[in-house]
Design an enzyme around this catalytic site. Structure first.
Site, PDB file in Angstrom:
ATOM      1  N   GLY A  39      41.745  39.954  33.371  1.00 40.29           N
ATOM      2  CA  GLY A  39      42.078  38.928  32.394  1.00 40.29           C
ATOM      3  C   GLY A  39      43.566  38.662  32.448  1.00 40.29           C
ATOM      4  N   GLY A 225      58.210  30.646  47.251  1.00 31.54           N
ATOM      5  CA  GLY A 225      59.058  31.149  46.183  1.00 31.54           C
ATOM      6  C   GLY A 225      58.844  30.439  44.859  1.00 31.54           C
ATOM      7  N   ASP A 252      49.986  37.088  37.741  1.00 29.66           N
ATOM      8  CA  ASP A 252      50.174  37.824  36.490  1.00 29.66           C
ATOM      9  C   ASP A 252      51.298  38.850  36.615  1.00 29.66           C
ATOM     10  OD1 ASP A 252      48.124  36.440  35.206  1.00 29.66           O
ATOM     11  OD2 ASP A 252      46.599  37.824  35.951  1.00 29.66           O
ATOM     12  N   GLY A 287      43.004  44.696  43.577  1.00 32.57           N
ATOM     13  CA  GLY A 287      42.735  44.704  42.144  1.00 32.57           C
ATOM     14  C   GLY A 287      43.783  43.956  41.358  1.00 32.57           C
TER      15      GLY A 287
END
Length: 308
Positions: A39, A225, A252, A287
């Protein structure tokens, strides 16, 4: 500014590796099936916590095994989950990911993420907010709740960061409440109508958001970039060249490190350099949360880059 409040999505990610992403109507043989906590909100919270910021997660999961596993994972990474609530009516969010060679495709079912209300987020902000602490969110939860939460965070003296993904329309008053807007090329074009094809169009897009009142806009460009404005001029921060294993959590990692570095007083350009390092380290592992680098890993990487 050492506290980060992250409001965002929590999901259990199920992924499988394939040599190439299948075309329409095609079935591909995969391998290395993984079920991993993820998430966007959860991943970014883990990254912030690993960088040493006191990190508080605001979100919702289902009252099910996946939800309990997600909260346990966040807690293991030092994220405080007292403002993550359980839904008795909706399942925990689910992400389905195909991991191709250097290319990922995902489908996201928000589940309980879509049911969190502004009232719940407002209560968390009022209970946690301190002047100049960071409020970080994305657009994976209820849109109206997210927009109202940004305005509430700004009224309460928080430094506001929006990672506007998935791309959805943003009201003018919310732009004015943003200290940092972080978007990729596709999100930039969706929000501004300006394609980021070259430096001229990228600078034009950055000024588009500047005129709407955004403090700093960061546009990420993948292997090229990222860019922002410093004193009205566009600056480019290159990405780092590494061997890519899995790109799932790279965005993230970038946003979480950006938020954490700003939280500890870094300027926007320096924070983007460290964010690029975090993203590079992330793609060398499989992951999402498990691939987020630690503070020590980022510092070691940056020392090697600087030749220290």
């Amino acid at each position: 500014m050492e506290k980060v409040i992250v409001f965002g999505s929590l999901s259990m990610d199920m992924s499988v590796k394939c040599r190439a992403i299948p075309h329409r109507g095609e079935t591909a043989v995969g391998s290395d099936f993984l079920t991993t906590p993820g998430g966007m909100g959860g991943n970014q919270a883990v990254m912030c916590s690993r960088m040493g910021a006191d990190t508080f997660m605001v979100g919702k999961v289902g009252d099910d095994a996946y939800g309990r596993e997600l909260m346990a994972s966040l807690a293991r990474h030092g994220v405080i989950c007292s403002n993550v609530s359980l839904s008795a009516d909706e399942h925990t969010g689910i992400g389905l990911v195909m991991r191709g060679e250097g290319d990922n495709r995902a489908v996201y079912d928000p589940g309980a993420n879509a049911t969190i209300t502004y009232k719940e987020v407002r209560a968390a902000i009022h209970g946690l907010a301190g002047k100049d602490n960071v409020f970080l969110c994305q657009l994976g939860c209820d849109l109206e709740a997210t927009m109202q939460s940004i305005l509430c965070a700004k009224r309460n003296g928080l430094f506001t960061i929006l990672n506007a993904t998935p791309a959805r329309s943003i009201p003018e008053e919310v732009y004015q409440a943003l200290d940092v807007l972080c978007i990729n090329e596709g999100e930039c074009e969706f929000l501004s109508g300006i394609g980021c094809m070259d430096d001229a169009s990228r600078e034009k897009a950055l000024h588009f958001f500047e005129r709407r009142g955004v403090g700093h806009t960061v546009i990420t460009l993948g292997r090229r970039g990222s860019v922002t404005l410093v004193d009205g001029k566009m600056v480019k921060v290159p990405c780092f060249s590494v061997e890519t294993v899995d790109t799932t959590g790279a965005g993230d990692a970038y946003v979480g490190e950006l938020a954490a570095h700003l939280c500890f007083g870094g300027d926007i350009q320096e924070s983007m350099v460290y964010a690029s390092a975090a993203a590079a380290l992330c793609v060398t592992k499989v992951g999402a949360q498990a691939a987020m680098p630690t503070f020590a890993e980022v510092e070691k990487f940056m020392k090697a880059y600087k030749g220290e």
